[in-house]
Each structure stands twice: as structure tokens, then as C-alpha cells.
Design an enzyme around this catalytic site. Sequence first.
Site, short mmCIF file in Angstrom:
data_model
loop_
_atom_site.label_atom_id
_atom_site.label_comp_id
_atom_site.label_asym_id
_atom_site.label_seq_id
_atom_site.Cartn_x
_atom_site.Cartn_y
_atom_site.Cartn_z
N CYS A 93 51.23 37.93 39.41
CA CYS A 93 50.81 36.54 39.61
C CYS A 93 49.45 36.22 38.99
CB CYS A 93 50.83 36.17 41.09
SG CYS A 93 49.56 36.99 42.04
N ASP B 272 41.76 39.61 39.20
CA ASP B 272 40.74 40.45 39.84
C ASP B 272 40.86 41.91 39.42
OD1 ASP B 272 38.93 38.93 41.45
OD2 ASP B 272 40.67 38.32 42.64
N GLU C 215 45.00 43.98 43.74
CA GLU C 215 44.05 43.42 42.77
C GLU C 215 42.73 44.18 42.77
OE1 GLU C 215 43.35 39.27 43.68
OE2 GLU C 215 43.46 39.60 45.83
N HIS D 15 37.80 30.61 38.65
CA HIS D 15 38.74 29.72 39.34
C HIS D 15 38.68 28.31 38.78
CE1 HIS D 15 39.01 33.18 41.99
NE2 HIS D 15 40.25 32.76 42.10
#
Length: 580
Positions: A504, A457, A433, A191
Site C-alpha cells: 500500500c 516508511d 513498514e 504526506h
Amino acid sequence: MQILQGIAVSPGVAIGEALVMDNEGFRIPRRIIARDAVDDELARLTQAIDAAGREIERNRDSVSRQLGSQYGAIFSAHLQMLRDEQLRNEIEDLVRQRHYSPEYAVSRTLRRYAKVFQSLENSHMAERATDVFDIEKRLQRHLLGHRREELTHLTSAVLVLAHNLTPSETATLDRTFVKGFVTEVGGPGSHTAIVAEGMEIPAIVGTGPFLTDVSGGDLVIIDADHGQVILEPDEETIARYRHEAEVHRTLALKLESMRDLPAETLDGQRVRIYGNIEFPHEVSHCTDRGADGIGLYRTEFLYLGAKVEPTEEVHFDAYSNVVKHMGDRPVVIRTLDLGADKMSYLPEPEDQRNPVLGLRSIRLSLRNLPLFRIQLRAILRVSVLGDVRIMFPLISTLIELRQAKMVLADVMEDLDEQGIEFNRDLQIGMMVEVPAAVMMIDRFVEEVDFVSLGTNDLIQYTLAVDRGNKDVAGLYNSVDPAVLRMIDMTIQATGAAQTPLTLCGQMSGNPTYTMLLLGMGFRRLSVTPGAIPEIKKICRSVAIEQCESISRHVMTMENARETRVYLKEELKKTVPELAT
Ligand code: PEP
Ligand code: MG
């Protein structure tokens, strides 16, 4: 000149002065001091040694009192070393003769001592190196007197070079002054990487150790188009990169002119390009580039910098800013995805051995219903202000999805009773995910209005590769055949059920993959805002038939590396200016 290779996580080139943070979070300052500052700097060194000595004495006395003098003796040994005359002379000589800063002189000298201990065969003696590092840290703390907070009080442009930066530390970097960053650790899907992309600054992670080779104020180049960090660049290299930075700016300006044009392929297929955001202010990064909406709003970032729990009003304000700014364009608000590398002030779960497999995301929300309900109330309240959609992350079982929907229904009932307006028909979606969700996708589509595929993920869980670990970064591949089959299964099942599907994950904003994704069937991509113009440019330069033939070929390939090379070549043939 020294060139380091790392993992580029946010593209671009930056040239500037280094701000170096060591792995304790200390800022390593400039190596050289002015000739006339030597006396003052030596006085500062003396003060630091005295203060560190007093601190160790206090620790020694307290431990001796509580546990006995044999334990206090550990500190006596530290004290002896700290006050050793030979050591002190060595440090002072470096300041006096080479004009090194005391911090740099301390670091150089003590690390040399530590290396000698480390090289000893006798493991007991080798452990003494840890004591030396301990003394170094203590001295640095007294010399520097301040830690990372300094990163938020910058006054001139810098490139941050650090051992590690957490997502929230990265998010608080001052964008006015921080022009790029490099970390020794970290993987491609972390992240921290995502926040860097959102900030639109060049960033590289996972270079391995190099901070001892650089000091504050050195000129450094970050070439995040090729994952390279260049220390002590020569004149010719600097000139070349200045030119490259200029080329970047020109291309960005050219792409900007496409803002109001639709992302439509040569054969008339409309592609929707949405933006991914972490913070409300990023919404203008999306509208400035003509985004069709917000495809992923990572709301957990509201928690990351916070010291206390955000109230319903804090949630409401953040969401309403975004929704109002987007007008009638859709905004997909994802419920909290806290945990794993996105830890907040919430108490850490007790068992943290495998945080990405632990109490993370929707699991954490379902265990903290009051927290979850606050967020759901705020999302429902903003649902009357625009086209708001809600999305649940990390769903792995049907039961989990149903539970989340039940809590939502319950919160709706509360709002009803209180006479608070909301959109009863707001669309409910889920992220796919986790491989389990792919395997059950034909059942999930019966229970949601839309699906968003989170490849960040999905790659991690399909390939069993930690997205934040540099040591396995080579195995983290968006176009691994197993990942592509997972994606294809999701496309087929959502297509059959006519459930809208968006991609996404970070892969959607990478130009190398756009033709493949269009060929596989995607017509909705949610990307990091900075990537919108490039992705739009590709959509406008290709025909779907061409993309389908590319994807057919890719699905026969067995090796991610070859697939990537092939896709880069195809991009180069079609849109050469975007090929790297
Ligand atoms: C993903 O996993 O692909 C995703 C978009 O979510 P995040 O990166 O926030 O985990
Ligand atoms: Mg995810």
C-alpha cells in the site's frame, strides 16, 4: 523563460496563474498595478508604514519598561530604519515610476538592503539583515492584512507556489480553484505529496528557493510528469503544454473504459487493486474506477483539520459513509497514524528532535488510550455494516501488536456489555513498514489475519532517509536493492504462512514498478485512486512469467538508478503509452 527542477509527487500538467505564498505564509500579490491606482496604492503604503511604526513604538515601550531602555533600543533602531526617508523614497519611486504594487516594492527594496548587510565581512553588521527582514515582514503584514486563510477563499483558478505546505494545509486547498502546486521544500514521500495525489492535481515539491523570481498572477506551467516548473513560458512552450494536457485527458478517457474489467493478467492471474484514501469523499474516486475495495483508509486525516477532538460519532459517520459506499467490498481502516509530519491539535511531544523516530502512530495511540478507544469503538460499530478490517500502523515489536490487540479486545468487551453489535471475527492486520517488523515477520504472521506493506516508511527507515527532506530525496529509492530484499523477505514469509499480503505504499501506484511487483509475487496492490486505471491496464497487458523474469533480473542488480532505467524500458516495450 526559466525552468526549475523539483520532485514530481502527483502527475499531470497544469497551466495557469500563480498564487505565490512566501515562507511566512504571506501571499505575494501581482507585481504590477494599474496606472490610475498609483495614488491609492501610495496611500495604502503610508497607512501600512504608520501602523507598523505605532506597533514598533508599543513594543519598544513595553520592553523598555520590563527589561530596561537598552533592550528597547533594538526597536528604536527598527523604527529609525522604517521611517528613513531614503528608504521610503525608494519604495515610493518603484510604485510611482514602475507601477509596482507596494508589497512588491517593499519586498524588492528591503531585500536589496538586506543583501548589502549580508555581504559584509563583519558578522555583527551581517546580522542587521535579520532586522531588515523583520521590518519587511511587519510591513507586509500590514499591507496584506491576512494570511494563509486566504487559500480557502479563492474565486478563480490558480497554481499555488509556496515555500511549504503542511499535509493539513494541502488537504484544505480548494480543489475547485487550486489546479496544482509547487513547494520549495518537501520530499518524495511526505504526506503533503500523498494528499496531492489524493486530490489528483499535479504537484512538485523540493524545487529549492525560487519564490523571489515569480509574482502573483504570472503565467506558470507545472509539468509534474517530468518534475519541472516553467516560469515565464514562451508562446511555443505554452502551445506544447496545452497539447500535452489534451493528450492526458484523452488517455484518461480511454483508460476509464476499463472500469468494469477485472485486473487479470494475460495468463489469467487475478490481481486485486484497492484504493488508498485519506477522506471519506474519496471513496467515490475508487468506485468510479472499479476498485476492488479500500486497502488503506488513513483515518488520522480526520484529526488534521480539526480544532477539537473528533467524537466517537464523528469517527462513526466518516467510517460508515465509506463502508456503506463500498457495499460488500473490503474496507481496511487503519488506526491513527498521527505524529511526525501529521501533527494535529494534540500537544506536540516535548522531545521533537527526531519526530519520525518519536511518539508517532501506534506508539501515540497506546499512550493515549482514551483517544484510541474512541476510534476502536467506532470501527467496531461500523464492522456490522460491511466487510470492515482493522489495521495497526508502524508496528515494530510483537509486544506492541499484542498490546494493540488487547486494547481492541477490551473495547469489544465493553461493547458486549452495552449490548452494542459488532463483528467479533473482524480481520486484524498490521502494517509492515519498519525494518524490525520485516526481520520478525515469520513471528508476526502467526498473530495477524493480513499484512500490508508500507513502503513509504519502510524505505525511510531502511535507508535512513527522511521521506520529507528534499536534500536527501535522491537517496529515497523504492527499488534500492536493500528495500527490495526487505520486500522479498515479507513476501516469502507471508506466502509460507498463507497470510494475505497487500502493498500500500506509493510505489504500488507507480506504473514503472508494476511488472516488478507482480513478478515478485504481489497479487494485491492498494494504490492512490487516480492510478487505478493505469495499474489495471498494465496487469491486463502482461503475463506473470514475463514479470517473473524481470524481477529475477532486478534482484541481481546493485543500483537503484539502473534498476529504474531498466524497468522504464521494460514498461515502454510492453505498454508504451504509459511510459514517461
Ligand atoms: C507507508 O508508510 O507506506 C504508508 C502507506 O503509510 P503512510 O504513507 O501513511 O505513512
Ligand atoms: Mg507509513
